[in-house]
Design an enzyme around this catalytic site. Sequence first.
Site, PDB file in Angstrom:
ATOM      1  CG  HIS A   1      -1.962  17.261  -3.121  1.00 33.17           C
ATOM      2  ND1 HIS A   1      -1.216  17.558  -4.246  1.00 33.17           N
ATOM      3  CD2 HIS A   1      -1.091  17.286  -2.087  1.00 33.17           C
ATOM      4  CE1 HIS A   1       0.052  17.739  -3.903  1.00 33.17           C
ATOM      5  NE2 HIS A   1       0.147  17.587  -2.598  1.00 33.17           N
TER       6      HIS A   1
ATOM      7  CD  GLU B   1       1.738  14.606   3.977  1.00 34.33           C
ATOM      8  OE1 GLU B   1       2.018  13.417   4.200  1.00 34.33           O
ATOM      9  OE2 GLU B   1       1.625  15.075   2.829  1.00 34.33           O
TER      10      GLU B   1
ATOM     11  CG  ASP C   1      -1.983  18.233  -7.438  1.00 38.89           C
ATOM     12  OD1 ASP C   1      -2.807  18.009  -6.527  1.00 38.89           O
ATOM     13  OD2 ASP C   1      -0.903  17.601  -7.529  1.00 38.89           O
TER      14      ASP C   1
ATOM     15  CD  GLU D   1       2.889  19.389  -1.004  1.00 37.58           C
ATOM     16  OE1 GLU D   1       2.404  18.338  -1.474  1.00 37.58           O
ATOM     17  OE2 GLU D   1       3.607  19.412   0.010  1.00 37.58           O
TER      18      GLU D   1
ATOM     19  CG  ASN E   1       3.181  21.702   3.517  1.00 35.80           C
ATOM     20  OD1 ASN E   1       2.481  22.611   3.076  1.00 35.80           O
ATOM     21  ND2 ASN E   1       3.634  20.717   2.749  1.00 35.80           N
TER      22      ASN E   1
HETATM   23  O1  LIG Z   1       7.646  12.671  -6.907  1.00 35.64           O
HETATM   24  C1  LIG Z   1       6.712  12.544  -5.871  1.00 35.64           C
HETATM   25  C2  LIG Z   1       6.504  13.870  -5.151  1.00 35.64           C
HETATM   26  O2  LIG Z   1       5.934  14.820  -6.022  1.00 35.64           O
HETATM   27  C3  LIG Z   1       5.561  13.660  -3.974  1.00 35.64           C
HETATM   28  O3  LIG Z   1       5.461  14.869  -3.255  1.00 35.64           O
HETATM   29  C4  LIG Z   1       4.528  14.811  -2.171  1.00 35.64           C
HETATM   30  C5  LIG Z   1       3.107  14.923  -2.664  1.00 35.64           C
HETATM   31  O4  LIG Z   1       2.227  15.534  -1.726  1.00 35.64           O
HETATM   32  C6  LIG Z   1       2.502  15.491  -0.341  1.00 35.64           C
HETATM   33  O5  LIG Z   1       2.132  14.268   0.269  1.00 35.64           O
HETATM   34  C7  LIG Z   1       0.936  13.624  -0.167  1.00 35.64           C
HETATM   35  C8  LIG Z   1      -0.273  14.518   0.036  1.00 35.64           C
HETATM   36  O6  LIG Z   1      -1.420  13.820  -0.384  1.00 35.64           O
HETATM   37  C9  LIG Z   1      -1.683  12.604   0.332  1.00 35.64           C
HETATM   38  O7  LIG Z   1      -2.851  12.031  -0.193  1.00 35.64           O
HETATM   39  C10 LIG Z   1      -4.053  12.719   0.131  1.00 35.64           C
HETATM   40  C11 LIG Z   1      -5.047  11.722   0.720  1.00 35.64           C
HETATM   41  O8  LIG Z   1      -6.268  12.417   0.984  1.00 35.64           O
HETATM   42  C12 LIG Z   1      -6.870  12.965  -0.185  1.00 35.64           C
HETATM   43  O9  LIG Z   1      -8.098  13.558   0.184  1.00 35.64           O
HETATM   44  C13 LIG Z   1      -5.968  14.025  -0.790  1.00 35.64           C
HETATM   45  O10 LIG Z   1      -6.548  14.522  -1.974  1.00 35.64           O
HETATM   46  C14 LIG Z   1      -4.614  13.389  -1.104  1.00 35.64           C
HETATM   47  O11 LIG Z   1      -3.718  14.381  -1.551  1.00 35.64           O
HETATM   48  C15 LIG Z   1      -0.529  11.651   0.149  1.00 35.64           C
HETATM   49  O12 LIG Z   1      -0.760  10.479   0.910  1.00 35.64           O
HETATM   50  C16 LIG Z   1       0.769  12.324   0.586  1.00 35.64           C
HETATM   51  O13 LIG Z   1       1.873  11.483   0.319  1.00 35.64           O
HETATM   52  C17 LIG Z   1       3.937  15.728   0.028  1.00 35.64           C
HETATM   53  O14 LIG Z   1       4.031  16.865   0.882  1.00 35.64           O
HETATM   54  C18 LIG Z   1       4.820  15.909  -1.186  1.00 35.64           C
HETATM   55  O15 LIG Z   1       6.170  15.874  -0.786  1.00 35.64           O
HETATM   56  O16 LIG Z   1       6.089  12.666  -3.113  1.00 35.64           O
HETATM   57  C19 LIG Z   1       6.255  11.381  -3.719  1.00 35.64           C
HETATM   58  C20 LIG Z   1       7.229  11.499  -4.886  1.00 35.64           C
HETATM   59  O17 LIG Z   1       7.370  10.253  -5.552  1.00 35.64           O
END
Ligand SMILES: O[C@@H]1[C@@H](O)[C@H](O[C@@H]2CO[C@@H](O[C@@H]3CO[C@@H](O[C@@H]4CO[C@@H](O)[C@H](O)[C@H]4O)[C@H](O)[C@H]3O)[C@H](O)[C@H]2O)OC[C@H]1O
Length: 354
Positions: free
Chosen positions: A225, A148, A257, A255, A189
Site C-alpha cells: 500500500h 501483519e 495500490d 495488495e 503477509n
Molecule cells: O474493505 C476494506 C478492505 O479492503 C481492507 O483490507 C485490508 C487493507 O490492507 C491491509 O491492512 C492495512 C494495511 O495498511 C495499513 O496501513 C498502513 C500504515 O502504514 C503506511 O505506511 C501504509 O501505507 C499503510 O498501508 C492498515 O493499517 C491495515 O489495516 C489488510 O491486509 C487488508 O485486509 O480492510 C478493511 C475493509 O474495510
Amino acid sequence: MRASSLFSAAVLLPQAFGQLGTLAKAKGLAYFGSATEIGELTDTAYKAIISDNTEFGQITPGNSQKWDTTEPTQGSFSFTNGDVITALAAKNSQLLRCHTLVWHSQLPSWVSGGTWTNATLTAVMENHITKVMEHYKGQCMHWDVVNEGFNDDGTYRTSIFYTTIGEAYIPLAFKAAAAADPAAKLYYNDYNIESSGAKSTATQRLVKSLKAQGVKIDGVGVQAHLIVGLTPSLAAQTANLEAFTALGVEVAYTELDIRHRSVPASTKQLATQANDYANTFNACLAVDACVGLTIWDWTDKYSWIPTFFPGQGQACLYNEDFTKKPAYHAVVNVLGGSASATKAAGSSYVEASS
Ligand SMILES: O[C@@H]1[C@@H](O)[C@H](O[C@@H]2CO[C@@H](O[C@@H]3CO[C@@H](O[C@@H]4CO[C@@H](O)[C@H](O)[C@H]4O)[C@H](O)[C@H]3O)[C@H](O)[C@H]2O)OC[C@H]1O
C-alpha cells in the site's frame, strides 16, 4: 531470466494483446489479479470487468474470508459471502488468493475481547484455521495465514494472539494451516516490507525461524500500500524481494495500490504514479520467485483508501468511471504490451484522457 519472457507477448498472444493478466503470464508470472468484494459485484459494469480473466487471472476476497465474517460467534461458521467470491473465481477460471486467517483486525469481539489462556486461545485459533481452510480446501492457491504480525520497528505487534500465546502463535497457525490444506501455499503477509528495514528484517527472521523449526511456509506477501512519489526505487524493491527469496520462499505483491496524498491528482502526479507502478511491476519481473501481483481493487470507485486515509486516494489503475489511468498504460508497457494495441483489444473499456 524467466523462460517465457524470452518471447514477445505480441507474437504469442495477438488475440489478447494488451490485457494485463494475459500479458503478465506471457512475461512468466503465474498471475496478475485484483481484490474484489460482494457489494461491488452488484455493479454490473464492475462485475463484467472483474470477471474478465484476461485482465484479472486471479482474485482475492477483500473481506469475506476474515474472521469477523467467517466465525462471527464462537463455533458458528458462515461461508456465504466468501462462497460468492470463490464461485466467481471458479466460474471465470481465475486463481484464488485466500485472505486471511489470523489477523489482529476485523476480529469478532468474542475473540478480541475474550478471556483466554494460552491453551484456550490456541485451540480457538487452530479450530478457526482448520474449519475455514477445510471449507475452501482445493480452491485456494495461496492462504495468507498470518497477516501483519509485526510493528514497523520489527517488534511483534501486540494482539490478543501475541499477548496470550506469545511468538509461538505464528508457528502454531502455520502448522494448523499445513494440516488443513496441504496443497495450498502458505503465506505470511504484511505492509511496509516493500524495501529493507526493521520490519522486512523481522519478517526474514520469522521465515528463517519457521524453516528451522520445520514449519511449512511457502511465501511472503508484500502488501504494497504505497504512496505516490514515496515508493521505494526499483533497485530497493528488487533487493528486498531477493532477501526473501534467498531464504527459500516465493514472494508476491498481494495488495498493491499507490495513493495520492491529496486529491484530485495533477497530470504530473499521475505521471509519477505511473512510474511508481512500473517500478513495482519491474521489481516482480526481475525476481524469478516473485510469482504475481494483486491490486487492492482495480477502480477508485471501490478503493478502501479514502475511507481509511481521508483526503487521500486515486490509488488504483482505473478511475472511478472505469477509464484507465496513465499508470494502467505504464503497466501494459512493462508487461510487454503497447498502448495502441490495448486500446484496440480493450474496446469494451473506455480510455481516460491523460
Ligand atoms: O474493505 C476494506 C478492505 O479492503 C481492507 O483490507 C485490508 C487493507 O490492507 C491491509 O491492512 C492495512 C494495511 O495498511 C495499513 O496501513 C498502513 C500504515 O502504514 C503506511 O505506511 C501504509 O501505507 C499503510 O498501508 C492498515 O493499517 C491495515 O489495516 C489488510 O491486509 C487488508 O485486509 O480492510 C478493511 C475493509 O474495510
